[in-house]
Design a protein around this motif. Structure first.
Motif, mmCIF file in Angstrom:
data_model
loop_
_atom_site.group_PDB
_atom_site.id
_atom_site.type_symbol
_atom_site.label_atom_id
_atom_site.label_comp_id
_atom_site.label_asym_id
_atom_site.label_seq_id
_atom_site.Cartn_x
_atom_site.Cartn_y
_atom_site.Cartn_z
ATOM 1 N N ASP A 62 -23.975 22.513 31.430
ATOM 2 C CA ASP A 62 -23.342 22.581 32.928
ATOM 3 C C ASP A 62 -23.222 24.055 33.652
ATOM 4 O OD1 ASP A 62 -22.947 20.034 32.409
ATOM 5 O OD2 ASP A 62 -21.137 20.204 31.175
ATOM 6 N N ASP A 63 -21.968 24.394 33.747
ATOM 7 C CA ASP A 63 -21.764 25.826 34.369
ATOM 8 C C ASP A 63 -21.858 26.912 33.247
ATOM 9 O OD1 ASP A 63 -22.352 24.783 37.033
ATOM 10 O OD2 ASP A 63 -20.014 24.750 37.296
ATOM 11 N N ILE A 64 -21.751 26.531 32.306
ATOM 12 C CA ILE A 64 -21.659 27.770 31.170
ATOM 13 C C ILE A 64 -23.133 28.127 30.629
ATOM 14 C CG2 ILE A 64 -20.895 28.341 28.786
ATOM 15 C CD1 ILE A 64 -18.567 26.217 29.329
ATOM 16 N N THR A 65 -23.200 29.417 30.664
ATOM 17 C CA THR A 65 -24.400 30.116 30.003
ATOM 18 C C THR A 65 -23.963 31.261 28.955
ATOM 19 O OG1 THR A 65 -25.609 29.976 32.234
ATOM 20 C CG2 THR A 65 -26.327 31.350 30.567
ATOM 21 N N ILE A 66 -24.537 30.894 27.834
ATOM 22 C CA ILE A 66 -24.214 32.010 26.687
ATOM 23 C C ILE A 66 -25.601 32.383 26.163
ATOM 24 C CG2 ILE A 66 -22.986 32.309 24.447
ATOM 25 C CD1 ILE A 66 -21.565 29.571 25.053
ATOM 26 N N SER A 67 -25.710 33.734 26.163
ATOM 27 C CA SER A 67 -26.971 34.143 25.521
ATOM 28 C C SER A 67 -26.683 34.963 24.398
ATOM 29 C CB SER A 67 -27.592 34.844 26.577
ATOM 30 O OG SER A 67 -27.092 36.184 26.931
ATOM 31 N N LYS A 127 -45.494 30.651 26.033
ATOM 32 C CA LYS A 127 -45.143 29.295 26.261
ATOM 33 C C LYS A 127 -43.565 29.206 26.110
ATOM 34 C CE LYS A 127 -44.523 25.740 23.198
ATOM 35 N NZ LYS A 127 -44.492 24.818 22.389
ATOM 36 N N ARG A 128 -43.204 29.791 24.988
ATOM 37 C CA ARG A 128 -41.741 29.834 24.552
ATOM 38 C C ARG A 128 -40.832 30.477 25.612
ATOM 39 N NH1 ARG A 128 -40.909 32.522 19.517
ATOM 40 N NH2 ARG A 128 -40.161 34.371 21.033
ATOM 41 N N LYS A 129 -41.403 31.583 26.023
ATOM 42 C CA LYS A 129 -40.491 32.348 27.033
ATOM 43 C C LYS A 129 -40.491 31.642 28.426
ATOM 44 C CE LYS A 129 -41.505 36.601 24.591
ATOM 45 N NZ LYS A 129 -40.779 37.813 24.301
ATOM 46 N N LEU A 130 -41.782 31.189 28.675
ATOM 47 C CA LEU A 130 -41.961 30.467 29.921
ATOM 48 C C LEU A 130 -40.973 29.189 30.033
ATOM 49 C CD1 LEU A 130 -43.490 30.538 32.828
ATOM 50 C CD2 LEU A 130 -45.269 29.017 31.508
ATOM 51 N N LEU A 131 -41.103 28.325 29.080
ATOM 52 C CA LEU A 131 -40.337 27.143 29.118
ATOM 53 C C LEU A 131 -38.538 27.560 29.167
ATOM 54 C CD1 LEU A 131 -42.248 24.863 26.796
ATOM 55 C CD2 LEU A 131 -42.186 24.881 29.083
ATOM 56 N N SER A 132 -38.166 28.614 28.349
ATOM 57 C CA SER A 132 -37.018 28.967 28.415
ATOM 58 C C SER A 132 -36.492 29.581 29.924
ATOM 59 C CB SER A 132 -36.734 30.341 27.372
ATOM 60 O OG SER A 132 -35.516 30.624 27.569
ATOM 61 N N ILE A 133 -37.411 30.283 30.490
ATOM 62 C CA ILE A 133 -37.047 30.608 32.032
ATOM 63 C C ILE A 133 -37.000 29.480 32.941
ATOM 64 C CG2 ILE A 133 -37.970 31.833 33.974
ATOM 65 C CD1 ILE A 133 -39.175 33.790 31.785
ATOM 66 N N LEU A 134 -38.207 28.562 32.828
ATOM 67 C CA LEU A 134 -38.254 27.448 33.531
ATOM 68 C C LEU A 134 -36.933 26.386 33.481
ATOM 69 C CD1 LEU A 134 -42.033 26.540 33.670
ATOM 70 C CD2 LEU A 134 -40.819 27.878 35.350
ATOM 71 N N ASN A 135 -36.315 26.399 32.239
ATOM 72 C CA ASN A 135 -35.193 25.545 32.168
ATOM 73 C C ASN A 135 -33.960 26.013 32.991
ATOM 74 O OD1 ASN A 135 -34.685 23.559 30.429
ATOM 75 N ND2 ASN A 135 -34.285 24.771 28.659
ATOM 76 N N GLN A 136 -34.201 27.247 33.597
ATOM 77 C CA GLN A 136 -33.175 27.757 34.285
ATOM 78 C C GLN A 136 -33.168 27.958 35.473
ATOM 79 O OE1 GLN A 136 -30.122 28.164 32.476
ATOM 80 N NE2 GLN A 136 -30.849 27.712 30.417
ATOM 81 N N THR A 178 -20.900 23.710 18.690
ATOM 82 C CA THR A 178 -19.421 23.871 18.797
ATOM 83 C C THR A 178 -19.044 23.645 20.274
ATOM 84 O OG1 THR A 178 -19.667 25.817 17.262
ATOM 85 C CG2 THR A 178 -17.519 25.823 18.294
ATOM 86 N N LEU A 179 -19.722 24.116 21.180
ATOM 87 C CA LEU A 179 -19.440 23.767 22.576
ATOM 88 C C LEU A 179 -19.650 22.242 22.928
ATOM 89 C CD1 LEU A 179 -18.840 25.566 25.078
ATOM 90 C CD2 LEU A 179 -21.538 25.627 25.647
ATOM 91 N N LYS A 180 -20.244 21.577 22.337
ATOM 92 C CA LYS A 180 -20.336 20.185 22.397
ATOM 93 C C LYS A 180 -19.124 19.423 21.803
ATOM 94 C CE LYS A 180 -25.285 19.222 23.262
ATOM 95 N NZ LYS A 180 -26.289 19.759 22.366
ATOM 96 N N GLY A 181 -18.706 20.062 20.829
ATOM 97 C CA GLY A 181 -17.318 19.442 20.239
ATOM 98 C C GLY A 181 -16.090 19.689 20.902
ATOM 99 N N LEU A 182 -16.248 20.724 21.649
ATOM 100 C CA LEU A 182 -15.130 21.179 22.738
ATOM 101 C C LEU A 182 -14.979 20.183 23.758
ATOM 102 C CD1 LEU A 182 -15.169 25.250 22.708
ATOM 103 C CD2 LEU A 182 -13.559 23.764 21.499
ATOM 104 N N LYS A 183 -16.098 19.650 24.130
ATOM 105 C CA LYS A 183 -15.748 18.719 25.366
ATOM 106 C C LYS A 183 -15.293 17.188 24.997
ATOM 107 C CE LYS A 183 -19.659 20.945 27.924
ATOM 108 N NZ LYS A 183 -20.776 20.657 28.320
#
Ligand SMILES: C[C@@]1(CC(=O)O)C2=NC(=C\c3[nH]c(c(CCC(=O)O)c3CC(=O)O)Cc3[nH]c(c(CC(=O)O)c3CCC(=O)O)/C=C3\N/C(=C\2)[C@@H](CCC(=O)O)[C@]3(C)CC(=O)O)/[C@H]1CCC(=O)O
Ligand SMILES: NC(=O)c1ccc[n+]([C@@H]2O[C@H](COP(=O)([O-])OP(=O)(O)OC[C@H]3O[C@@H](n4cnc5c(N)ncnc54)[C@H](O)[C@@H]3O)[C@@H](O)[C@H]2O)c1
Length: 151
Positions: free
Chosen positions: A120-125, A23-32, A146-151
């Motif tokens: 948005d267009d940023i992906t960090i793994s 479930k965890r892996k599938l939801l992570s993939i379906l998110n993207q 941190t990323l949210k704080g930069l926006k």
């Protein structure tokens, strides 16, 4: 290990086992992305069951058998709670040329799942080369804030 970004939409993905980890892996993939997913498992997590009607997901309600592999899969995620079965299934899929991710066997896995931050267009793994998945998750949460704080 080298991180790559794969286009998974419309690719055929296989899951063996349909519990918490699947479930965890599938939801992570379906998110993207929007792949075609086949799940071979006697039981299915209720959260995955909810996705059956709305997504491109096929459930084969059976224990794993080699004869069930009728198609070529782009990636396979092997996530049952039977370590020996996981190993056997991984060896079969590898022979068929499918890269595998095994929930309890880092050595035999061809790739790992990272913790993913996507805004948005940023992906960090984030990966710890398999040493500490819980730390990868923690780091993901810190980076995300941190990323949210930069926006
Ligand atoms: C990042 C994440 C992505 C995802 O899977 O979605 C991920 N595991 C996550 C969570 C998590 N996993 C575990 C716990 C319980 C706490 C703990 O024990 O630490 C938690 C925390 C939780 O669930 O909260 C236990 C665990 N994990 C693995 C083993 C087997 C082993 O180590 O051999 C065991 C012990 C099983 C046992 O025997 O009990 C193996 C792997 N887990 C990986 C990824 C790969 C390496 C990633 C890296 O390089 O860091 C790798 C190698 C293979 C793979 O699965 O690809 C996701 C965070 C999602 C997020 O929040 O973003
Ligand atoms: N990689 C990770 O991040 C991680 C995290 C926690 C646990 N684990 C490991 O993953 C394993 C699974 O954990 P879980 O919480 O998802 O377990 P779970 O009990 O929720 O799910 C196991 C699934 O495997 C299926 N299954 C069992 N035998 C099968 C067979 N022969 N053929 C097909 N399907 C079969 C069951 O029907 C069930 O859907 C644990 O045993 C543990 O070793 C890995």
């Amino acid at each position: 290990m080298f991180p790559l970004l794969f286009k998974l939409s419309d690719k055929k993905l296989l899951f063996i086992g349909g519990g918490n980890v699947a479930k965890r892996k599938l939801l992570s993939i379906l998110n993207q992305s929007s792949p075609e997913v086949t799940i071979i498992s006697k039981e299915l997590h209720p959260d995955i069951k909810k996705l059956l009607s709305s997504n491109k997901i096929t459930w084969i309600n059976s224990n794993f058998k080699e004869e069930l592999l009728k198609e070529k899969y782009y990636f396979a995620f092997i996530c049952t709670d039977d370590k020996e079965l996981n190993r056997k299934a991984a060896l079969i899929l590898k022979k068929l040329g499918t890269p595998v991710n095994i929930c309890d066997n880092k050595e035999l896995s061809d790739f790992f799942m990272p913790a993913v931050i996507s805004q948005d267009d940023i992906t960090i793994s984030v990966s710890t080369k398999g040493k500490s998945p819980a730390f990868a998750k923690q780091l993901k949460e810190v980076i995300s804030k941190t990323l949210k704080g930069l926006k």
